[in-house]
Motif scaffolding. Structure first.
Motif, PDB file in Angstrom:
ATOM      1  N   LEU A 158     -33.821  -9.080  71.953  1.00 16.45           N
ATOM      2  CA  LEU A 158     -34.478  -8.510  70.786  1.00 16.45           C
ATOM      3  C   LEU A 158     -35.708  -9.324  70.414  1.00 16.45           C
ATOM      4  N   LYS A 159     -36.730  -8.641  69.893  1.00 20.07           N
ATOM      5  CA  LYS A 159     -37.904  -9.359  69.393  1.00 20.07           C
ATOM      6  C   LYS A 159     -37.966  -9.353  67.870  1.00 20.07           C
ATOM      7  N   THR A 160     -37.135  -8.547  67.228  1.00 21.06           N
ATOM      8  CA  THR A 160     -36.991  -8.575  65.779  1.00 21.06           C
ATOM      9  C   THR A 160     -35.525  -8.388  65.433  1.00 21.06           C
ATOM     10  N   LEU A 161     -35.096  -9.054  64.385  1.00 18.59           N
ATOM     11  CA  LEU A 161     -33.723  -8.881  63.900  1.00 18.59           C
ATOM     12  C   LEU A 161     -33.645  -9.434  62.481  1.00 18.59           C
ATOM     13  N   SER A 162     -33.331  -8.561  61.536  1.00 18.31           N
ATOM     14  CA  SER A 162     -33.145  -9.011  60.158  1.00 18.31           C
ATOM     15  C   SER A 162     -31.789  -8.586  59.594  1.00 18.31           C
ATOM     16  N   THR A 163     -31.174  -7.554  60.199  1.00 17.52           N
ATOM     17  CA  THR A 163     -29.891  -7.059  59.687  1.00 17.52           C
ATOM     18  C   THR A 163     -28.853  -6.993  60.794  1.00 17.52           C
ATOM     19  N   LEU A 164     -27.718  -7.631  60.547  1.00 12.32           N
ATOM     20  CA  LEU A 164     -26.559  -7.569  61.436  1.00 12.32           C
ATOM     21  C   LEU A 164     -25.604  -6.525  60.868  1.00 12.32           C
ATOM     22  N   SER A 165     -24.825  -5.880  61.734  1.00 13.87           N
ATOM     23  CA  SER A 165     -23.895  -4.870  61.223  1.00 13.87           C
ATOM     24  C   SER A 165     -22.649  -4.799  62.098  1.00 13.87           C
ATOM     25  N   GLY A 166     -21.621  -4.157  61.547  1.00 11.88           N
ATOM     26  CA  GLY A 166     -20.373  -4.036  62.283  1.00 11.88           C
ATOM     27  C   GLY A 166     -19.345  -3.219  61.520  1.00 11.88           C
ATOM     28  N   THR A 167     -18.097  -3.349  61.961  1.00 16.17           N
ATOM     29  CA  THR A 167     -16.987  -2.600  61.380  1.00 16.17           C
ATOM     30  C   THR A 167     -15.825  -3.544  61.095  1.00 16.17           C
ATOM     31  N   SER A 168     -14.860  -3.049  60.319  1.00 18.55           N
ATOM     32  CA  SER A 168     -13.627  -3.804  60.080  1.00 18.55           C
ATOM     33  C   SER A 168     -12.503  -2.818  59.817  1.00 18.55           C
ATOM     34  N   SER A 169     -11.265  -3.273  59.968  1.00 21.43           N
ATOM     35  CA  SER A 169     -10.126  -2.393  59.709  1.00 21.43           C
ATOM     36  C   SER A 169      -8.882  -3.198  59.350  1.00 21.43           C
ATOM     37  N   ASP A 170      -8.025  -2.561  58.582  1.00 19.74           N
ATOM     38  CA  ASP A 170      -6.731  -3.128  58.214  1.00 19.74           C
ATOM     39  C   ASP A 170      -5.883  -1.990  57.653  1.00 19.74           C
ATOM     40  N   THR A 171      -4.589  -2.041  57.877  1.00 17.14           N
ATOM     41  CA  THR A 171      -3.694  -0.979  57.423  1.00 17.14           C
ATOM     42  C   THR A 171      -3.791  -0.753  55.925  1.00 17.14           C
ATOM     43  N   PHE A 172      -3.956  -1.828  55.146  1.00 20.12           N
ATOM     44  CA  PHE A 172      -3.958  -1.713  53.693  1.00 20.12           C
ATOM     45  C   PHE A 172      -5.303  -2.041  53.067  1.00 20.12           C
ATOM     46  N   GLY A 173      -6.350  -2.138  53.877  1.00 18.32           N
ATOM     47  CA  GLY A 173      -7.693  -2.308  53.331  1.00 18.32           C
ATOM     48  C   GLY A 173      -8.253  -3.704  53.500  1.00 18.32           C
ATOM     49  N   VAL A 174      -9.561  -3.762  53.691  1.00 15.94           N
ATOM     50  CA  VAL A 174     -10.297  -5.018  53.840  1.00 15.94           C
ATOM     51  C   VAL A 174     -11.042  -5.305  52.548  1.00 15.94           C
ATOM     52  N   SER A 175     -10.968  -6.543  52.078  1.00 20.55           N
ATOM     53  CA  SER A 175     -11.643  -6.914  50.829  1.00 20.55           C
ATOM     54  C   SER A 175     -12.958  -7.646  51.064  1.00 20.55           C
ATOM     55  N   LEU A 176     -13.118  -8.281  52.232  1.00 19.41           N
ATOM     56  CA  LEU A 176     -14.313  -9.087  52.474  1.00 19.41           C
ATOM     57  C   LEU A 176     -14.556  -9.216  53.971  1.00 19.41           C
ATOM     58  N   VAL A 177     -15.819  -9.133  54.369  1.00 18.26           N
ATOM     59  CA  VAL A 177     -16.232  -9.466  55.733  1.00 18.26           C
ATOM     60  C   VAL A 177     -17.270 -10.572  55.647  1.00 18.26           C
ATOM     61  N   GLN A 178     -17.150 -11.550  56.538  1.00 17.49           N
ATOM     62  CA  GLN A 178     -18.100 -12.652  56.606  1.00 17.49           C
ATOM     63  C   GLN A 178     -18.680 -12.735  58.013  1.00 17.49           C
ATOM     64  N   VAL A 179     -19.869 -13.323  58.091  1.00 13.52           N
ATOM     65  CA  VAL A 179     -20.604 -13.397  59.351  1.00 13.52           C
ATOM     66  C   VAL A 179     -21.009 -14.846  59.620  1.00 13.52           C
TER      67      VAL A 179
END
Length: 194
Positions: A68-89
């Motif tokens: 890549l020659k530019t990058l300002s935003t990272l992205s992704g997914t998460s999952s859990d049977t009863f819900g995710v409260s926080l994602v960290q990078v």
């Protein structure tokens, strides 16, 4: 079915909990009996779900092994049977194992909070260097505070590439006079495949 078990204590009571099964719903009810054998009619009690399984998350951008020659935003997914409260990078510069703090690179491992959880994103004014390799890793925390534990090398790697390729015309040569030219040719080079 309802099973009644004697607790320890009276005004303040306790019960040493049994082994709970993951992903199961439970309801705890209490009732008291006084010295005259008057017995309380139990109320609705408190319901809870026992969850000791870790959530999961993944980086979807940048894709693994990308350039890549530019990058300002990272992205992704998460999952859990009863819900995710926080994602960290975590953003690691591979050459010196330094981590992005949000404003500079440092030696201490840093986890930055992402926006939202599924999908998640993290935006920053990254200070990437040309031809350096970086590793992006995510981790999730679910609504029962279970924390995903990614490995030190889990995630997606990418190379930051600001170097333009070079190309040259070899046929015809510069300022050449010719009376026949059926094929043009040349060379090109880059730090990566063209």
């Amino acid at each position: 079915s309802t099973s009644w078990i004697n607790a320890t204590g009276q005004n303040n009571w306790t019960y040493g909990a049994t082994t709970w099964e993951n992903n199961k719903n439970y309801r705890i009810k209490v009732k008291a009996k006084d010295n005259a054998n008057n017995e309380e009619t139990p109320g609705a009690g408190n319901a809870f779900t026992f969850d000791n399984a870790s959530p999961s998350s993944a980086v979807t951008y940048p894709t693994n092994n990308s350039r890549l020659k530019t990058l300002s935003t990272l992205s992704g997914t998460s999952s859990d049977t009863f819900g995710v409260s926080l994602v960290q990078v975590r953003v690691k510069r591979i050459s010196d194992t330094n981590y992005w703090t949000g404003s500079t690179w440092g030696t201490s491992e840093i986890w930055k909070n992402a926006s939202s959880v599924n999908p998640w994103s993290y935006t920053s004014s990254f200070s990437f260097s040309d031809q350096e390799n970086y590793l992006i890793t995510s981790r999730a925390t679910d609504n029962a505070s279970n924390l995903e534990s990614p490995g030190i090398n889990d995630g997606n790697t990418f190379t930051y590439d600001l170097t333009a390729p070079v190309s040259v015309v070899t046929v015809p040569t510069d300022t050449e006079n010719t009376n026949s030219l059926t094929t043009l040719s040349g060379t090109s080079s880059s730090d990566t495949s063209l």
